[in-house]
Design a protein around this motif. Structure first.
Motif, PDB file in Angstrom:
ATOM      1  N   SER A 214       7.625 -39.025  -6.944  1.00 54.22           N
ATOM      2  CA  SER A 214       6.731 -37.877  -6.996  1.00 54.22           C
ATOM      3  C   SER A 214       7.439 -36.558  -6.742  1.00 54.22           C
ATOM      4  O   SER A 214       6.927 -35.501  -7.094  1.00 54.22           O
ATOM      5  CB  SER A 214       5.600 -38.055  -5.974  1.00 54.22           C
ATOM      6  OG  SER A 214       6.134 -38.200  -4.665  1.00 54.22           O
ATOM      7  N   THR A 215       8.605 -36.579  -6.102  1.00 56.27           N
ATOM      8  CA  THR A 215       9.345 -35.346  -5.855  1.00 56.27           C
ATOM      9  C   THR A 215      10.751 -35.475  -6.425  1.00 56.27           C
ATOM     10  O   THR A 215      11.268 -36.570  -6.627  1.00 56.27           O
ATOM     11  CB  THR A 215       9.436 -35.040  -4.341  1.00 56.27           C
ATOM     12  OG1 THR A 215      10.031 -36.158  -3.680  1.00 56.27           O
ATOM     13  CG2 THR A 215       8.069 -34.772  -3.759  1.00 56.27           C
ATOM     14  N   GLN A 234       8.598 -29.924 -10.998  1.00 60.13           N
ATOM     15  CA  GLN A 234       7.243 -30.344 -11.377  1.00 60.13           C
ATOM     16  C   GLN A 234       6.691 -29.490 -12.516  1.00 60.13           C
ATOM     17  O   GLN A 234       6.008 -29.995 -13.413  1.00 60.13           O
ATOM     18  CB  GLN A 234       6.305 -30.246 -10.160  1.00 60.13           C
ATOM     19  CG  GLN A 234       6.661 -31.147  -8.992  1.00 60.13           C
ATOM     20  CD  GLN A 234       6.487 -32.617  -9.291  1.00 60.13           C
ATOM     21  OE1 GLN A 234       5.718 -32.997 -10.162  1.00 60.13           O
ATOM     22  NE2 GLN A 234       7.207 -33.457  -8.564  1.00 60.13           N
TER      23      GLN A 234
END
Length: 330
Positions: A214-215, A234
């Protein structure tokens, strides 16, 4: 009548005191609360410094060597054998000053330059003039190398696994093109800004990483969710990061050219495709060295990305003010 005069005198005195107090306590830009309005003031001040720099040296993004494709080195890699062989001299940095010179005597081609201490200090002075002291306190080593002109211009790398302290390296042969050199120093600071230990969780377990994380993950750790690097990743890299990995763009020159041609409006320079960390550093440098853009392309959006952070707007203005000081030395 005397009472009337006394009343007029007293009130005039109080009014004068009030006006004087306002004049004394009126805050300057640095004291104003950070709001959209005050950020605009700071942006305008930064642009005024940029205009003065441009008046003196021309467009700071237009330099003779054409090395926009070569500014910086991938922060994920340790110094290559090439850098180690081409290192000339290394200094410790103590309280912002050079100390404990260490000459690389195996580099026999550069022994004369290794002894030219004055030029070493001039290169370091340029960096310390342009980058404010509070922003470079983690730079504890300064290395001068040369692999010839227009190849590797500079690099930064952590001196410890926790990324508490860093080394800055510059190629003295490329520093003669002043605009190129200024660009390189600002680009390298972009790495320090986005990959420091305040931006990442260090000692990341690399073996657990995956393409679905996610990061954003670096070789040195995992970016915290609200870090500049992760927010940038992102917004701009999530859609084609897997494609970039699959094509091995980082290590394949032909793949870099192809990837750039596939996304010509997404990158400010061809070098930016090499790695997300180089992309953000290139965008950071354009953010510093040119006015705000109109967001008509993804590349312009990348440059404007930093305007959402008031603290980075402040840093931009300080760097441009300092750059003007540096330019006036010549």
């Amino acid at each position: 009548m005397q009472r009337l005069f006394f009343w007029i005198f007293t009130n005039c005195f109080l009014l004068l005191g009030y006006l004087s107090y306002d004049a004394i306590t009126l805050p300057d830009d640095s004291d104003l609360p950070i709001t959209e309005a005050t950020s605009e003031v700071v942006i305008e001040k930064g642009d005024s410094y940029l205009t003065k720099v441009t008046d003196l040296i021309g467009d700071p993004l237009d330099f003779s060597s054409g090395s926009l494709t070569k500014a910086g080195a991938s922060i994920e890699q340790n110094r290559s054998a090439l850098i180690k062989e081409s290192t000339i001299v290394t200094y410790k940095v103590t309280d912002g000053a050079l100390s404990d010179e260490s000459i690389n005597y195996s580099n026999t081609k550069q022994q004369n330059y290794a002894k030219d201490t004055l030029q070493h200090y001039e290169l370091w002075d340029s960096f310390t003039t342009i980058i404010p002291s509070e922003l470079r306190s983690n730079v504890k080593s300064f290395s001068i190398f040369s692999d010839g002109t227009s190849n590797l211009l500079g690099y930064v790398e952590p001196l410890d696994y926790a990324a508490d302290t860093w080394q800055l390296g510059v190629d003295f042969a490329d520093s003669t093109d002043k605009k190129n050199f200024y660009y390189t120093l600002i680009h390298e600071y972009g790495h320090l800004l986005t990959l420091g230990n305040d931006q990442m969780v260090i000692n990341y377990d690399w073996s657990t990483s995956s393409e679905t994380e996610s990061t954003y993950s670096s070789f040195y750790g995992e970016s915290i969710p609200d870090s500049y690097m992760n927010l940038y990743y992102q917004e701009f890299w999530l859609d084609y990061y897997k494609e970039w990995q699959h094509l091995d763009v980082q290590n394949n020159v032909e793949a870099q050219k192809e990837f750039y041609l596939q996304h010509p409006d997404d990158f400010l320079t061809t070098y930016a495709v090499v790695h997300p960390e180089e992309d953000i550093a290139e965008s950071w440098t354009f953010f510093i060295l040119s006015p705000r853009q109109e967001n008509t392309t993804v590349a312009q959006e990348k440059q404007n990305f930093f305007y959402q952070f008031p603290e980075l707007i402040e840093i931009r203005t300080h760097i441009l003010e300092n750059l003007l000081t540096e330019v006036k030395k010549d």
